[in-house]
Scaffold this motif. Structure first.
Motif, mmCIF file in Angstrom:
data_model
loop_
_atom_site.group_PDB
_atom_site.id
_atom_site.type_symbol
_atom_site.label_atom_id
_atom_site.label_comp_id
_atom_site.label_asym_id
_atom_site.label_seq_id
_atom_site.Cartn_x
_atom_site.Cartn_y
_atom_site.Cartn_z
ATOM 1 N N THR A 225 6.563 -5.819 -9.481
ATOM 2 C CA THR A 225 5.782 -6.721 -8.762
ATOM 3 C C THR A 225 6.752 -7.123 -7.292
ATOM 4 O O THR A 225 7.842 -7.428 -7.550
ATOM 5 N N GLU B 161 8.171 1.753 -8.443
ATOM 6 C CA GLU B 161 6.631 1.917 -7.725
ATOM 7 C C GLU B 161 5.829 0.698 -8.625
ATOM 8 O O GLU B 161 4.794 0.142 -8.098
ATOM 9 N N THR B 162 6.102 0.481 -9.882
ATOM 10 C CA THR B 162 5.287 -0.370 -10.562
ATOM 11 C C THR B 162 5.905 -1.843 -10.665
ATOM 12 O O THR B 162 5.356 -2.671 -11.197
ATOM 13 N N ASP C 270 4.276 -0.323 -4.876
ATOM 14 C CA ASP C 270 3.344 0.808 -4.200
ATOM 15 C C ASP C 270 2.219 0.264 -3.284
ATOM 16 O O ASP C 270 2.022 0.979 -2.362
ATOM 17 N N SER C 271 1.496 -0.753 -3.842
ATOM 18 C CA SER C 271 0.425 -1.315 -3.005
ATOM 19 C C SER C 271 1.092 -1.839 -1.372
ATOM 20 O O SER C 271 0.467 -1.682 -0.533
ATOM 21 N N ALA C 272 2.214 -2.633 -1.581
ATOM 22 C CA ALA C 272 2.882 -2.931 -0.561
ATOM 23 C C ALA C 272 3.278 -2.017 0.445
ATOM 24 O O ALA C 272 3.089 -2.100 1.722
ATOM 25 N N GLN D 121 1.818 0.937 0.766
ATOM 26 C CA GLN D 121 0.624 1.615 1.023
ATOM 27 C C GLN D 121 -0.083 0.788 2.275
ATOM 28 O O GLN D 121 -0.985 1.390 3.047
ATOM 29 N N GLN D 122 0.176 -0.481 2.324
ATOM 30 C CA GLN D 122 -0.281 -1.537 3.350
ATOM 31 C C GLN D 122 0.539 -1.583 4.435
ATOM 32 O O GLN D 122 0.718 -2.413 5.365
ATOM 33 N N TYR E 270 7.558 -7.321 2.500
ATOM 34 C CA TYR E 270 7.007 -7.848 1.008
ATOM 35 C C TYR E 270 8.523 -8.505 0.530
ATOM 36 O O TYR E 270 9.599 -8.327 1.252
ATOM 37 N N ILE F 101 1.907 -8.571 -5.875
ATOM 38 C CA ILE F 101 1.289 -7.040 -5.720
ATOM 39 C C ILE F 101 2.366 -6.236 -6.153
ATOM 40 O O ILE F 101 3.470 -6.308 -6.372
ATOM 41 N N THR F 102 1.905 -4.901 -6.365
ATOM 42 C CA THR F 102 2.943 -3.783 -6.903
ATOM 43 C C THR F 102 3.707 -3.329 -5.467
ATOM 44 O O THR F 102 2.969 -3.428 -4.510
ATOM 45 N N LYS G 79 3.577 -2.487 4.585
ATOM 46 C CA LYS G 79 4.730 -3.664 4.611
ATOM 47 C C LYS G 79 6.257 -3.139 4.184
ATOM 48 O O LYS G 79 6.328 -2.144 3.561
#
Length: 68
Positions: free
Chosen positions: A20, A17-18, A54-56, A58-59, A32, A51-52, A61
């Motif tokens: 990149t 999750e962390t 986790d962020s991808a 959440q978006q 991603y 981006i991380t 992707k």
């Protein structure tokens, strides 16, 4: 044995999750990429953004098909 495997699996998923990952800065990007040199990013006419993972996710992707 199953418990040990499950714990190791959860730890390795949490560790991811962390990490990149890279996305195209376009609003239309749906994937991603694990590296900024991925073949799937060759058509990106915008900035490639780190981006991380986790962020991808959440978006909404998904992983690039070239890297599966």
């Amino acid at each position: 044995m199953k418990t040990v495997f499950f714990v190791l699996l959860v730890i390795s998923i949490k560790g991811c999750e962390t990490n990149t990952v890279f996305v195209c800065g376009s609003q239309l990007g749906k994937r991603y990429h694990l590296t900024d040199q991925c073949r799937g990013l060759s058509n990106c006419n915008y900035h490639i953004i780190p981006i991380t993972l986790d962020s991808a996710i959440q978006q909404h992707k998904t992983l690039c098909k070239w890297e599966r």
